[in-house]
Motif scaffolding. Structure first.
Motif, PDB file in Angstrom:
ATOM      1  N   ALA A  93      42.522  46.154  37.122  1.00 42.05           N
ATOM      2  CA  ALA A  93      41.881  44.844  37.024  1.00 42.05           C
ATOM      3  C   ALA A  93      42.788  43.903  36.237  1.00 42.05           C
ATOM      4  N   PRO A  94      43.723  43.225  36.889  1.00 41.17           N
ATOM      5  CA  PRO A  94      44.651  42.362  36.155  1.00 41.17           C
ATOM      6  C   PRO A  94      43.926  41.189  35.499  1.00 41.17           C
ATOM      7  N   GLY A  95      44.389  40.856  34.288  1.00 37.75           N
ATOM      8  CA  GLY A  95      43.860  39.663  33.643  1.00 37.75           C
ATOM      9  C   GLY A  95      44.357  38.410  34.325  1.00 37.75           C
ATOM     10  N   LEU A  96      45.675  38.310  34.511  1.00 40.20           N
ATOM     11  CA  LEU A  96      46.297  37.226  35.259  1.00 40.20           C
ATOM     12  C   LEU A  96      47.159  37.833  36.357  1.00 40.20           C
ATOM     13  N   VAL A  97      47.252  37.136  37.478  1.00 44.48           N
ATOM     14  CA  VAL A  97      48.111  37.553  38.588  1.00 44.48           C
ATOM     15  C   VAL A  97      49.075  36.412  38.846  1.00 44.48           C
ATOM     16  N   VAL A  98      50.338  36.613  38.523  1.00 42.48           N
ATOM     17  CA  VAL A  98      51.334  35.548  38.613  1.00 42.48           C
ATOM     18  C   VAL A  98      52.239  35.804  39.813  1.00 42.48           C
TER      19      VAL A  98
END
Length: 314
Positions: A93-98
Motif C-alpha cells: 500500500a504505497p503512501g505516494l506513487v511517483v
C-alpha cells in the motif's frame, strides 16, 4: 525509522535513483522482472565520466509485497500495465506513487488505481543502462519536477510552551522532498501534473524524435537542414498542444535550450531504436498528434521513425 521506498523498473533512471536514495539512508528496494533478478548481484553501480563511481547494496524482488512510503515508477510507458501487476494490490500500500514516465497519457491509469496518491514527475538527467544493476550517468546533477504543492509558509514563530500537535508532523510530500535533498537530488514542486508533464515533453519530444529519425545524436540532426527544420517545427507543435491543455509554454526558450545542447546529445528513444527494441513512440509523439491543432512536423518525424523500425515494432 527510515523511509521505505520501492523503485518499479531497473533501467537507467530507476537504478540511479535507487543508488542515490540508498546511499542517503533510505530503505529502498528495486522491483525487477524475473530475468533481471537472475542476473543481478544485489549491488547497484552508477558510473560517470564527471563524478566518482558510486555503489550501493539495493535488494531486489520480482514483486512488491510490503507497504512503502513512496513507490517510484520508472518503467517505459508501453510496459506500465504489465509492471503494475508486480505490485501486490492487497499487501503493498504505497503512501505516494511517483511516476517518472515520459509522455502524459499514463496518469489516468495511475489515478484510477491510486487516486490522489499518484504524483506526476519528470526526471532531468542523462543516464543510460549499461547492464542489470549498472548505469552510466553523464549529467552532473539529477533534477526532478514533482506535481506536489509547495509547503505553506509557517503561520508564525513557534511557542516553546506549545505542546506538539499531530498536525505538526511532516506531510508525505515534505518527507519525500527531504529525502531527495539528503540524496543530493534537486527537486522542484508547486506545479500541477499537466504543467510538469507537458514542460518535459516540450523538451523531450523534438530531441527524441529528431535524433531517432536521424539515427544518431543531435550533431547528426544539425547536419541535415530538413531534419533540423522538423525538430524546430515539432518543438513549436508541442507548445501548441500544451496550450490546448491549458499549459502555456513559449516555444522560443525551448528552441534556445535545444540549440545550446552539445552535438553528442542523444535520447533513449534513439538508443532503443538503434538496438532494435520497442520504442516509446506513441508516448512521446502521440499526445502532440492527438491534440486539437495540426502537427505536420511531428507527424513527419513519426513516419520516418516508423519506416525505419523493424516490422514488429511499427
Amino acid at each position: 525509522m527510515a523511509e521505505r521506498h520501492a523503485v518499479l523498473g531497473a533501467g537507467g533512471v530507476g537504478t540511479a535513483l535507487a543508488v542515490d536514495l540508498a546511499r542517503a539512508g533510505v530503505d529502498v528496494q528495486l522491483v525487477m522482472r524475473p530475468e533481471s533478478i537472475a542476473a543481478y548481484g544485489g549491488v547497484a553501480t552508477v558510473h560517470s565520466s564527471r563524478r566518482p563511481t558510486v555503489t550501493a547494496a539495493v535488494p531486489a524482488a520480482e514483486r512488491l509485497t510490503r507497504p512503502v512510503d513512496v513507490l517510484w515508477i520508472t518503467v517505459k510507458a508501453p510496459h506500465l500495465p504489465a509492471a503494475l501487476h508486480r505490485v501486490d494490490a492487497d499487501r503493498a500500500a504505497p503512501g505516494l506513487v511517483v511516476s517518472l514516465l515520459n509522455g502524459v497519457d499514463h496518469m489516468p491509469l495511475l489515478g484510477e488505481r491510486y487516486g490522489e496518491r499518484a504524483i506526476a514527475g519528470a526526471a532531468w538527467v542523462d543516464v543510460r543502462r549499461a547492464g542489470v544493476g549498472t548505469v552510466r550517468r553523464e549529467s552532473l546533477f539529477t533534477e526532478l519536477d514533482l506535481a506536489l504543492p509547495d509547503p505553506p509558509p509557517p503561520a508564525g514563530p513557534p511557542s516553546v510552551t506549545d505542546a506538539p500537535s499531530p498536525t505538526d508532523a511532516p506531510s508525505p510530500g515534505a518527507r519525500l522532498t527531504a529525502a531527495l535533498r539528503t540524496a543530493g537530488i534537486a527537486c522542484r514542486t508547486g506545479r500541477g501534473a499537466a504543467d510538469v508533464l507537458w514542460r518535459k515533453l516540450a523538451q523531450l519530444a523534438p530531441l527524441a524524435l529528431a535524433t531517432t529519425a536521424a539515427g544518431g545524436p543531435l550533431g547528426k540532426v544539425r547536419q541535415d537542414p530538413g531534419l533540423l527544420a522538423l525538430m524546430d517545427g515539432c518543438a513549436r507543435e508541442v507548445c501548441a498542444a500544451a496550450a490546448a491543455h491549458g499549459v502555456g509554454i513559449a516555444p522560443e526558450p525551448v528552441l534556445r535550450r535545444l540549440a545550446a545542447l552539445p552535438d553528442g546529445t542523444g535520447s533513449s528513444l534513439q538508443r532503443d531504436g538503434a538496438a532494435g527494441q520497442p520504442v516509446e513512440l506513441d508516448a512521446i509523439a502521440g499526445p502532440v498528434l492527438r491534440a486539437a491543432g495540426p502537427a505536420p512536423a511531428t507527424g513527419e518525424l513519426t513516419r520516418i521513425i516508423r519506416r525505419q523500425a523493424p516490422p514488429a515494432h511499427r
